[in-house]
Design an enzyme around this catalytic site. Sequence first.
Site, PDB file in Angstrom:
ATOM      1  N   THR A 254      40.054  39.573  35.652  1.00 38.88           N
ATOM      2  CA  THR A 254      41.251  38.764  35.884  1.00 38.88           C
ATOM      3  C   THR A 254      41.508  37.908  34.655  1.00 38.88           C
ATOM      4  O   THR A 254      40.587  37.253  34.148  1.00 38.88           O
ATOM      5  CB  THR A 254      41.102  37.866  37.122  1.00 38.88           C
ATOM      6  OG1 THR A 254      40.925  38.686  38.275  1.00 38.88           O
ATOM      7  CG2 THR A 254      42.344  37.007  37.321  1.00 38.88           C
ATOM      8  N   PHE A 256      43.010  34.699  33.051  1.00 35.88           N
ATOM      9  CA  PHE A 256      43.409  33.340  33.393  1.00 35.88           C
ATOM     10  C   PHE A 256      44.050  32.675  32.178  1.00 35.88           C
ATOM     11  O   PHE A 256      43.666  32.948  31.026  1.00 35.88           O
ATOM     12  CB  PHE A 256      42.197  32.504  33.833  1.00 35.88           C
ATOM     13  CG  PHE A 256      41.710  32.811  35.220  1.00 35.88           C
ATOM     14  CD1 PHE A 256      42.103  32.033  36.304  1.00 35.88           C
ATOM     15  CD2 PHE A 256      40.850  33.878  35.449  1.00 35.88           C
ATOM     16  CE1 PHE A 256      41.659  32.311  37.580  1.00 35.88           C
ATOM     17  CE2 PHE A 256      40.397  34.167  36.722  1.00 35.88           C
ATOM     18  CZ  PHE A 256      40.801  33.386  37.794  1.00 35.88           C
TER      19      PHE A 256
END
Length: 725
Positions: A254, A256
């Site tokens: 992921t 960020f």
Amino acid sequence: MIKANLGPRSRKALSRKLMQSLLISASIVLHFCSQPIAAGRRTGDSINASNLMHNTNKKGGSIPSDVPIRVAYQGEPGAYSEKSTRELLGANVIAVGYPNFEACYRAVTAMECDYACVPVENSLGGSIHENYDLMLRYDLTIVAEHDFRVRHCFLVKPGMKREDVKYAISHSQALAQCDGYLRGLGITPVPTYDTAGSAKMIANTFNGVTDGARALPGKCTPENTAAIASDLAGEIFGLDSLDKGIEDDDSNFTRFLLLGRKGVVEHLTKKISSKTSVVFTLPDSAGALYKALACFSLRDIDFSKIESRPTSASLLHFLKFRSQIGGRTALSRSKSPRFRYCFYLDFLASELDESAQNALHHLREQADFCRVLGSYPEKSKLVGPVLAASERLKSVTDTSRDQLSVHGDEETSGSKLKIGIIGFGEFGLFLAKKLVTTNAVSCIDPVDKVREASKIGVKYYATYDMVQFLQELDVVIISVPMIEFEEIVSSLPKSCLHGKLIVEVCPMSSHPKSILMKYLPPDADIICSNPMFGPTSSSSSWDGLPFVYEKARVADNRRAEQFLSIFSNARCKMVELSAEQHDSSTADAEFITHLTGRLLDCDLLPPTPVTSKEYAALLDVADMTSADTFDLFYGMYKYNKNSKKYLNKMRENLALLERQLAAKEAYIAAKSEMQSNERQRLIAECRSLLQEVSKSSALHTPKEQLQPPDETKLIQPIVTEQLLK
């Protein structure tokens, strides 16, 4: 937001846990407690820790070395967002959890937190579009990025074994990513709202915590249920991890972004690999995207990401507004395509590089809208004040979990604003109905409004109780006609207005703003606003209705944001404009709208069995404007320098229209008369010609061959030819 309170009443309101969360060490406790009380602030009022943090530089300068940085994230303590934050900035950062992404953006904007760490894309699940939309809505800048490797853990109550587990709870996406592992153990997946929240539900249940806690779903109990979450969540909630890395695909990453109020582009040197994120929209023309991308490819600037998504309604509204302000013709509804798209682009260069500057300049010439979301270093590298703050955190020791992990809900739970409305007319009553649902509301008016106020739960004060009315208020809303505004404000007791937030809701803002600046004490906060809707234009929902505001003078950002959140939570379209910009762009339109509505009285708009859209729009304008008082309209006239010009222009337009109608009518009559005279003349000429032809033919034709000519057939082609000429 956590507060360091100086008065006994406020100290009782804070829990022990929140006080620990505020203070990272005993030295900071002494630092905060030794702060002098600000001028104009009563003993017992609360001082915001983040305001102290940024007291020296409100625009996002360096953070004092003795105060730790606070980073907002979405989710429960132990969420992957919190773990990503700690991987990027260090284990000692104060991570503040909020219930949704927008709350994280608000926390940074209101200076409750220094940064927000939000996910924008996942290698398996794709982009998180909500955060892209929020980056357009809030004026925050990307200062760093971090690619976080997601590793799911199998968390259970202490002492349990794998064979005891019958159910697994987690977010639906996490369950899908661990589907093979769960199938192999014969465990039934049960989706819940959050990964770390699932661990919290198990821990709360076996610890007997029920106050406000979510219950385990269905047949799940702490003795037969496991949570799929991070190892950090297991550590926080006291659960055992029976397995780590249970996801089926080990390429689960992921991305960020760390967002702040001030960028770090000036700290990016040529030796630092940099990335810049931009968003833009393009005109609806052939090859527009190709030309936009050519701005970069022609300069050998590489891309790392490009994505398109439908443009939000608020951005489209901004584009139309900007086009009109810039003198460009805005697209009409018929010309505007049904779907407009934003393009999000990441390119591998700093915004300050010469080639990047030329490319962006070239792009802005072609784009309807272009905004740089931030220039920042690649691959989790930190620079500038972010790096300095991270380095300082490494020296902090002896910190507990409670000190480092805070939930944003705890900071604001149970806090209601005490709002007073001066002027409880139709609009004041309209606002009170919405405000009273989440706040304590009182009102004051020279006319007895006890009955109207008591019906909706509002406390009424008579005008002679003004001092008592203002005593305990956090926010004072002045809802009076503009022609009475200066008289009302100048008569308010100034001693009761220290430290309060004063909000005006007039249809024009420049005049009220100057009055408030003139008469209010310097420590009173001021918000100039114009809710561009009312009792007739909105029923129960404010969804999509424009709320224009300016923080003309605000020291307590948290209180101001809490007040504005009443309208943003009601889904209003929040538009931040200075009072001068507001008046220059909307005051004229408002005056013309009300003027038109007052000219269209009931006699000019009779009821009809079949109504067109245009006629229905006129009826709406007339209804909305007739519901407002004449004093409001007179205020628009008096304090708008262009009002007389528009009145004269309307008279001129009406006179011009009358002249055009008269001229058109005279032209049609003359044309008809001329056509009639010409026709008679042509027929007379044709008859004369036929008579001459007839006489000439009679002289050369025997009597037995003579027949009378058909006059009609002879005249018809001649007349037709003449008329066509």
